[in-house]
Design a protein around this motif. Sequence first.
Motif, PDB file in Angstrom:
ATOM      1  N   GLY A 153       0.810  -1.224   0.000  1.00 39.02           N
ATOM      2  CA  GLY A 153       0.000   0.000   0.000  1.00 39.02           C
ATOM      3  C   GLY A 153       0.835   1.263   0.000  1.00 39.02           C
ATOM      4  N   ALA A 154       2.145   1.127   0.138  1.00 41.54           N
ATOM      5  CA  ALA A 154       3.122   2.227   0.004  1.00 41.54           C
ATOM      6  C   ALA A 154       3.148   3.203   1.179  1.00 41.54           C
ATOM      7  CB  ALA A 154       2.922   2.995  -1.324  1.00 41.54           C
ATOM      8  N   ASP A 155       2.559   2.847   2.318  1.00 40.07           N
ATOM      9  CA  ASP A 155       2.599   3.769   3.462  1.00 40.07           C
ATOM     10  C   ASP A 155       4.011   3.953   4.019  1.00 40.07           C
ATOM     11  OD1 ASP A 155      -0.042   4.550   3.479  1.00 40.07           O
ATOM     12  OD2 ASP A 155      -0.669   3.100   5.007  1.00 40.07           O
ATOM     13  N   LEU A 156       4.805   2.876   4.016  1.00 42.30           N
ATOM     14  CA  LEU A 156       6.150   2.982   4.592  1.00 42.30           C
ATOM     15  C   LEU A 156       7.025   3.905   3.733  1.00 42.30           C
ATOM     16  CD1 LEU A 156       7.890   1.844   6.925  1.00 42.30           C
ATOM     17  CD2 LEU A 156       8.552  -0.032   5.428  1.00 42.30           C
ATOM     18  N   VAL A 157       6.988   3.686   2.434  1.00 40.07           N
ATOM     19  CA  VAL A 157       7.783   4.525   1.517  1.00 40.07           C
ATOM     20  C   VAL A 157       7.282   5.969   1.576  1.00 40.07           C
ATOM     21  CG1 VAL A 157       8.216   4.994  -0.925  1.00 40.07           C
ATOM     22  CG2 VAL A 157       8.453   2.680  -0.049  1.00 40.07           C
ATOM     23  N   SER A 158       5.977   6.117   1.582  1.00 42.18           N
ATOM     24  CA  SER A 158       5.408   7.461   1.588  1.00 42.18           C
ATOM     25  C   SER A 158       5.794   8.210   2.883  1.00 42.18           C
ATOM     26  CB  SER A 158       3.896   7.324   1.433  1.00 42.18           C
ATOM     27  OG  SER A 158       3.262   8.463   1.861  1.00 42.18           O
ATOM     28  N   GLU A 159       5.687   7.527   4.036  1.00 39.01           N
ATOM     29  CA  GLU A 159       6.056   8.172   5.297  1.00 39.01           C
ATOM     30  C   GLU A 159       7.542   8.529   5.323  1.00 39.01           C
ATOM     31  OE1 GLU A 159       3.026   9.266   6.534  1.00 39.01           O
ATOM     32  OE2 GLU A 159       4.254   9.172   8.358  1.00 39.01           O
ATOM     33  N   MET A 160       8.349   7.620   4.772  1.00 39.72           N
ATOM     34  CA  MET A 160       9.785   7.896   4.757  1.00 39.72           C
ATOM     35  C   MET A 160      10.072   9.158   3.935  1.00 39.72           C
ATOM     36  SD  MET A 160      12.967   5.582   3.436  1.00 39.72           S
ATOM     37  CE  MET A 160      12.983   4.228   4.513  1.00 39.72           C
ATOM     38  N   HIS A 161       9.418   9.271   2.789  1.00 46.94           N
ATOM     39  CA  HIS A 161       9.652  10.440   1.936  1.00 46.94           C
ATOM     40  C   HIS A 161       9.063  11.716   2.530  1.00 46.94           C
ATOM     41  CE1 HIS A 161      10.850   7.464  -1.052  1.00 46.94           C
ATOM     42  NE2 HIS A 161      11.273   8.446  -1.831  1.00 46.94           N
ATOM     43  N   LYS A 162       8.000  11.571   3.332  1.00 49.23           N
ATOM     44  CA  LYS A 162       7.367  12.775   3.896  1.00 49.23           C
ATOM     45  C   LYS A 162       8.018  13.217   5.196  1.00 49.23           C
ATOM     46  CE  LYS A 162       2.935  11.287   3.282  1.00 49.23           C
ATOM     47  NZ  LYS A 162       1.499  11.174   3.244  1.00 49.23           N
ATOM     48  N   THR A 163       8.412  12.245   6.033  1.00 49.80           N
ATOM     49  CA  THR A 163       8.821  12.632   7.392  1.00 49.80           C
ATOM     50  C   THR A 163      10.249  12.242   7.759  1.00 49.80           C
ATOM     51  OG1 THR A 163       8.074  10.568   8.413  1.00 49.80           O
ATOM     52  CG2 THR A 163       6.421  12.321   8.173  1.00 49.80           C
ATOM     53  N   ARG A 164      10.878  11.343   6.989  1.00 58.19           N
ATOM     54  CA  ARG A 164      12.211  10.852   7.402  1.00 58.19           C
ATOM     55  C   ARG A 164      13.172  10.904   6.223  1.00 58.19           C
ATOM     56  NH1 ARG A 164      11.846   7.779  12.182  1.00 58.19           N
ATOM     57  NH2 ARG A 164      14.106   7.714  12.053  1.00 58.19           N
ATOM     58  N   THR A 165      13.280  12.070   5.631  1.00 57.06           N
ATOM     59  CA  THR A 165      14.124  12.202   4.442  1.00 57.06           C
ATOM     60  C   THR A 165      15.593  11.898   4.753  1.00 57.06           C
ATOM     61  OG1 THR A 165      14.116  14.547   4.878  1.00 57.06           O
ATOM     62  CG2 THR A 165      12.642  13.796   3.145  1.00 57.06           C
ATOM     63  N   ASP A 166      15.943  11.989   6.048  1.00 57.63           N
ATOM     64  CA  ASP A 166      17.323  11.660   6.441  1.00 57.63           C
ATOM     65  C   ASP A 166      17.669  10.212   6.094  1.00 57.63           C
ATOM     66  OD1 ASP A 166      15.250  11.271   8.491  1.00 57.63           O
ATOM     67  OD2 ASP A 166      16.860  10.376   9.701  1.00 57.63           O
ATOM     68  N   LEU A 167      16.641   9.342   5.973  1.00 59.99           N
ATOM     69  CA  LEU A 167      16.903   7.918   5.729  1.00 59.99           C
ATOM     70  C   LEU A 167      17.062   7.591   4.244  1.00 59.99           C
ATOM     71  CD1 LEU A 167      14.330   6.266   8.188  1.00 59.99           C
ATOM     72  CD2 LEU A 167      16.704   6.917   8.604  1.00 59.99           C
ATOM     73  N   LEU A 168      16.715   8.539   3.378  1.00 61.09           N
ATOM     74  CA  LEU A 168      16.669   8.224   1.943  1.00 61.09           C
ATOM     75  C   LEU A 168      18.048   7.903   1.370  1.00 61.09           C
ATOM     76  CD1 LEU A 168      14.073  10.940   0.881  1.00 61.09           C
ATOM     77  CD2 LEU A 168      13.705   8.470   1.005  1.00 61.09           C
ATOM     78  N   GLN A 169      19.036   8.652   1.859  1.00 60.34           N
ATOM     79  CA  GLN A 169      20.411   8.452   1.401  1.00 60.34           C
ATOM     80  C   GLN A 169      20.856   7.027   1.734  1.00 60.34           C
ATOM     81  OE1 GLN A 169      22.030  11.023  -0.066  1.00 60.34           O
ATOM     82  NE2 GLN A 169      23.810   9.745  -0.510  1.00 60.34           N
ATOM     83  N   GLY A 170      21.355   6.321   0.753  1.00 58.84           N
ATOM     84  CA  GLY A 170      21.877   4.978   1.040  1.00 58.84           C
ATOM     85  C   GLY A 170      20.844   3.868   0.927  1.00 58.84           C
ATOM     86  N   MET A 171      19.581   4.241   0.679  1.00 57.18           N
ATOM     87  CA  MET A 171      18.559   3.201   0.520  1.00 57.18           C
ATOM     88  C   MET A 171      18.874   2.336  -0.696  1.00 57.18           C
ATOM     89  SD  MET A 171      15.974   2.891   2.558  1.00 57.18           S
ATOM     90  CE  MET A 171      14.801   2.051   1.514  1.00 57.18           C
ATOM     91  N   ILE A 172      18.706   1.024  -0.529  1.00 54.69           N
ATOM     92  CA  ILE A 172      18.924   0.124  -1.666  1.00 54.69           C
ATOM     93  C   ILE A 172      17.697   0.136  -2.574  1.00 54.69           C
ATOM     94  CG2 ILE A 172      19.267  -2.288  -2.325  1.00 54.69           C
ATOM     95  CD1 ILE A 172      20.786  -2.630   0.373  1.00 54.69           C
ATOM     96  N   GLY A 173      16.521   0.085  -1.980  1.00 56.77           N
ATOM     97  CA  GLY A 173      15.291   0.110  -2.772  1.00 56.77           C
ATOM     98  C   GLY A 173      14.132  -0.445  -1.975  1.00 56.77           C
ATOM     99  N   GLY A 174      13.007  -0.623  -2.656  1.00 57.22           N
ATOM    100  CA  GLY A 174      11.824  -1.139  -1.975  1.00 57.22           C
ATOM    101  C   GLY A 174      11.032  -2.058  -2.890  1.00 57.22           C
ATOM    102  N   THR A 175      10.122  -2.799  -2.279  1.00 56.72           N
ATOM    103  CA  THR A 175       9.216  -3.635  -3.070  1.00 56.72           C
ATOM    104  C   THR A 175       7.788  -3.261  -2.710  1.00 56.72           C
ATOM    105  OG1 THR A 175       9.074  -5.371  -1.398  1.00 56.72           O
ATOM    106  CG2 THR A 175      10.845  -5.567  -3.033  1.00 56.72           C
ATOM    107  N   GLU A 176       6.868  -3.464  -3.636  1.00 57.93           N
ATOM    108  CA  GLU A 176       5.468  -3.122  -3.377  1.00 57.93           C
ATOM    109  C   GLU A 176       4.576  -4.288  -3.766  1.00 57.93           C
ATOM    110  OE1 GLU A 176       3.535  -0.695  -1.807  1.00 57.93           O
ATOM    111  OE2 GLU A 176       2.005  -2.123  -2.419  1.00 57.93           O
ATOM    112  N   GLU A 177       3.690  -4.625  -2.831  1.00 52.15           N
ATOM    113  CA  GLU A 177       2.891  -5.842  -2.942  1.00 52.15           C
ATOM    114  C   GLU A 177       1.579  -5.663  -3.709  1.00 52.15           C
ATOM    115  OE1 GLU A 177       3.358  -8.915  -1.901  1.00 52.15           O
ATOM    116  OE2 GLU A 177       1.342  -9.739  -1.672  1.00 52.15           O
ATOM    117  N   THR A 178       1.012  -4.444  -3.683  1.00 51.87           N
ATOM    118  CA  THR A 178      -0.376  -4.358  -4.129  1.00 51.87           C
ATOM    119  C   THR A 178      -0.608  -3.305  -5.211  1.00 51.87           C
ATOM    120  OG1 THR A 178      -2.622  -4.519  -3.236  1.00 51.87           O
ATOM    121  CG2 THR A 178      -1.321  -2.692  -2.454  1.00 51.87           C
TER     122      THR A 178
END
Length: 418
Positions: free
Chosen positions: A125-150
């Motif tokens: 549902g993309a809530d984790l990625v969306s929250e990371m981009h909205k509230t935790r931009t400090d974590l974006l650097q170095g991310m390998i990637g993500g997967t989406e189920e739905t």
Amino acid sequence: MSDISDQSLAQQGQARIDWALDEMPVIRGLMQQLSESRPLAGVRIGACLHITTETANLARTLQAAGADLVLCASNPLSTQDDVAAALVANYHIPVYAIRGESSDVYYRHIQATLDHLPLITMDDGADLVSEMHKTRTDLLQGMIGGTEETTTGVIRLHAMAADKALKFPIIAVNDAMTKHFFDNRYGTGQSALDGIIRATNILLAGKTFTVVGYGWCGRGVAMRAQGHGAHVIVAEVDPLRALEASMDGYRVMPLMDAARQSDFMITVTGDKHAIDRQHMEVMKDGCVLANAGHFNVEINIPALESLSTAKTRPRESVDEYKLVDGRKLRLLAEGRLVNLAAAEGHPSAVMDMSFANQVLAAIYLLEQQGKLSNEVHSVPLRIDQEIARLKLDAMQINIDELSAEQQQYLSSWQEGTT
Ligand code: ADE
């Protein structure tokens, strides 16, 4: 390190997780194979998924592959508390999920998952990625990637990519054929009907049952409702899908017309207010409303509230709204995913393939680290085909192979009409 409902449920959860594993041969094979090669050794993965017995077996596989995993719920009503307890007690996997959690707690759990500093995200549902981009931009650097189920999550992530807002690559697990052909169609078909029946215990045979949306999930729900003897109507805005529904044997009509005659109305559109106030105004007394789409926005619940004078709960997972004109409308599972909130989600045998895609997509992301653009990518065809092969093997189904002559014919253009 975790926030779950009741640790004492762990034994029951473990028994159900093991039961599910029996139906997940592809996952079993991967668990065995990856426990030797450990391709995800030390990789921090944050997964925001429905906490079910099948997800537990995905978690065991990722752990066997070496991942350092943390889980949170992807829906406030879908958590199986006994499964959460078993994951914490028996596998020492941190879990942030409590069935019935408030919206505040839901987002607190997502933040707690982000506190583990994942390098790979897994979303439904993309809530984790969306929250990371909205509230935790400090974590974006170095991310390998993500997967989406739905489907819904993939659509959201495409919108992020189109806005150039997406800061790491995503693999659209949903779009793999071994995922949506089976999970979305047969999984939703069986589990949505299961949820409706568990919630209401009303006979479907002879009833009028409207499916709103004829994507892969809608196809499955319509097929299984028809199998129960219901008269199925499909409401669809896409002309191709509407045509397909008609030729599949269903009546196709505008939703206003369907609303006047339906005993059941199920949304599987992925869009907002598919069932709206004007439909509720003409529905039959006693009509059952349920949603099998990802978010609880498909049925306009505020409109339903404003049309009604009283609300009671005659059965678990059923809210009965008494309308001003005396009619009653029955809403299942508070408009949340009926298959997970009123039943146990898709059966393990289809999640086997969906979650095999998740595991192999995570390994693929790691292998491709730094090479994929910050967009939504497909699961490579070789992975899809490999999963189909493994599933066929497990089902002891043999298939033929093309002869050399046939292969040659398919790759040539010289031969035509003879
Ligand atoms: N989505 C639908 N059914 C599911 C299940 N059984 N486990 C996890 N996610 C799901």
